[in-house]
Design a protein around this motif. Structure first.
Motif, PDB file in Angstrom:
ATOM      1  N   ASP A  29       0.845  -1.198   0.000  1.00  0.00           N
ATOM      2  CA  ASP A  29       0.000   0.000   0.000  1.00  0.00           C
ATOM      3  C   ASP A  29       0.876   1.242   0.000  1.00  0.00           C
ATOM      4  N   GLN A  30       0.627   2.147  -0.922  1.00  0.00           N
ATOM      5  CA  GLN A  30       1.251   3.470  -0.883  1.00  0.00           C
ATOM      6  C   GLN A  30       0.183   4.431  -0.387  1.00  0.00           C
ATOM      7  N   LEU A  31       0.176   4.668   0.913  1.00  0.00           N
ATOM      8  CA  LEU A  31      -0.910   5.393   1.561  1.00  0.00           C
ATOM      9  C   LEU A  31      -0.753   6.895   1.452  1.00  0.00           C
ATOM     10  N   ALA A  63       4.270   7.307   3.113  1.00  0.00           N
ATOM     11  CA  ALA A  63       3.814   6.313   4.080  1.00  0.00           C
ATOM     12  C   ALA A  63       3.468   5.064   3.288  1.00  0.00           C
ATOM     13  N   LEU A  64       4.256   4.017   3.483  1.00  0.00           N
ATOM     14  CA  LEU A  64       4.142   2.806   2.677  1.00  0.00           C
ATOM     15  C   LEU A  64       3.867   1.610   3.571  1.00  0.00           C
ATOM     16  N   GLY A  65       2.876   0.815   3.191  1.00  0.00           N
ATOM     17  CA  GLY A  65       2.575  -0.425   3.886  1.00  0.00           C
ATOM     18  C   GLY A  65       3.303  -1.572   3.214  1.00  0.00           C
ATOM     19  N   LEU A  66       4.111  -2.296   3.975  1.00  0.00           N
ATOM     20  CA  LEU A  66       5.027  -3.287   3.424  1.00  0.00           C
ATOM     21  C   LEU A  66       4.745  -4.682   3.962  1.00  0.00           C
ATOM     22  N   ARG A  67       5.053  -5.677   3.140  1.00  0.00           N
ATOM     23  CA  ARG A  67       5.040  -7.072   3.565  1.00  0.00           C
ATOM     24  C   ARG A  67       6.480  -7.589   3.543  1.00  0.00           C
ATOM     25  N   PRO A  68       7.131  -7.633   4.703  1.00  0.00           N
ATOM     26  CA  PRO A  68       8.548  -8.015   4.714  1.00  0.00           C
ATOM     27  C   PRO A  68       8.777  -9.500   4.495  1.00  0.00           C
ATOM     28  N   SER A  69       9.810  -9.813   3.710  1.00  0.00           N
ATOM     29  CA  SER A  69      10.268 -11.193   3.540  1.00  0.00           C
ATOM     30  C   SER A  69      11.559 -11.426   4.322  1.00  0.00           C
ATOM     31  N   VAL A  70      12.295 -10.358   4.612  1.00  0.00           N
ATOM     32  CA  VAL A  70      13.481 -10.380   5.471  1.00  0.00           C
ATOM     33  C   VAL A  70      13.344  -9.225   6.441  1.00  0.00           C
TER      34      VAL A  70
END
Length: 287
Positions: free
Chosen positions: A78-80, A253-260
């Protein structure tokens, strides 16, 4: 000059000339926007997407050779807040020294793979950061006990805030209006399981679009639903309008899904307990 951004030569000189006695770790925070299709300067045909070309580039060997470590990688979900470009991926690399960052650029094995980054990257911002003190909750709520715990469908969700304040001292001194916002936001976020992975003071932007930044913040929630509960809280939204918007001149403000995500371990725990911070702020007549 790379095709994906402007080099800040003054900051490059600082990285290259910092005396060994004054040198130390630096966290390079990468915001990445990919081309739809990779484009190589030699005109070769390719079926690679921009993202795939960047994955070919990932300089694991050169990084290890200079003692650097990838401590955070995440896709942008998400780019909020924030206009173009639309960011695709975020990564953070911890270098043991500023000199090691420059040393990597000079390595032949790095220069060999760099053509793939040039082919795949449309725009990037690479920010050099130093750990900034942040409030630490005395007793964190276990994620299993929050209203919206992580699940297979909705796991850890990191909010990244890239911030430029109106106050030009904002890299090292958080403005009062932002502190007021943090008091309200923290009181809502802690019961919903927020973890602060790291806040950073910006010492320079080695590659970017000419804009300057003051702070970069990584806050991880147990799920996107947990974050949205905080985001929609009426007290927080009021404080956002009254204080956060007043303090900030420019932001993503960015919503991220981390893999590391070993960012917190790479930084260590910095700052006083959150309850102490809130208590001190309440005693201060400015709040």
């Amino acid at each position: 000059m790379p095709g994906y951004g402007q080099i800040d030569r003054d900051y490059a000189i600082k990285l290259a000339t910092t005396a060994p006695a004054d040198d130390g770790p630096v966290w390079m925070i990468n915001l990445m926007c990919y081309k739809e299709r990779a484009e190589y300067t030699d005109g070769r045909e390719t079926t690679l997407s921009g993202r795939q070309a960047d994955e070919v580039y990932t300089p694991v060997g050169p990084l290890a050779a200079v003692g650097a470590e990838i401590v955070f990688v995440a896709d942008v979900e998400d780019q909020l807040i924030g206009d173009e470009p639309k960011w695709d991926r975020i990564a953070v690399v911890r270098y043991s020294t500023r000199a090691s960052f420059i040393a990597m650029q000079e390595r032949e094995d790095f220069q060999t793979v760099h053509e793939h980054k040039e082919a795949g990257m449309d725009q990037t911002i690479v920010i050099g950061g130093q750990p900034l003190g942040f409030p630490v909750a005395e007793q964190q709520v276990a994620w299993a006990d929050v209203p919206h715990p992580p699940s297979e469908e909705d796991g850890a969700y990191t909010m990244l805030h890239v911030i430029r304040f109106h106050d030009e001292a904002g890299a090292t001194v958080t403005p009062d209006h932002m502190k007021s916002y943090q008091e309200v936001a923290g009181s809502v976020a802690v019961p919903n399981g927020v973890r602060i992975d790291g806040w950073f003071s910006v010492e320079g932007t080695i590659i970017g679009d000419g804009r300057s930044w003051h702070q970069v913040r990584f806050n991880t929630f147990p799920s996107r639903r947990a974050f949205m509960t905080v985001a929609l809280d009426p007290d927080r939204t009021h404080a956002h309008t009254e204080h956060r918007d007043t303090a900030i001149a420019d932001t993503y403000a960015l919503g991220l899904r981390p893999s590391v995500n070993t960012l917190a371990a790479s930084v260590g725990e910095i700052g006083p307990p959150l309850s102490q911070v809130l208590s001190e702020m309440r005693r201060d007549e400015r709040y």
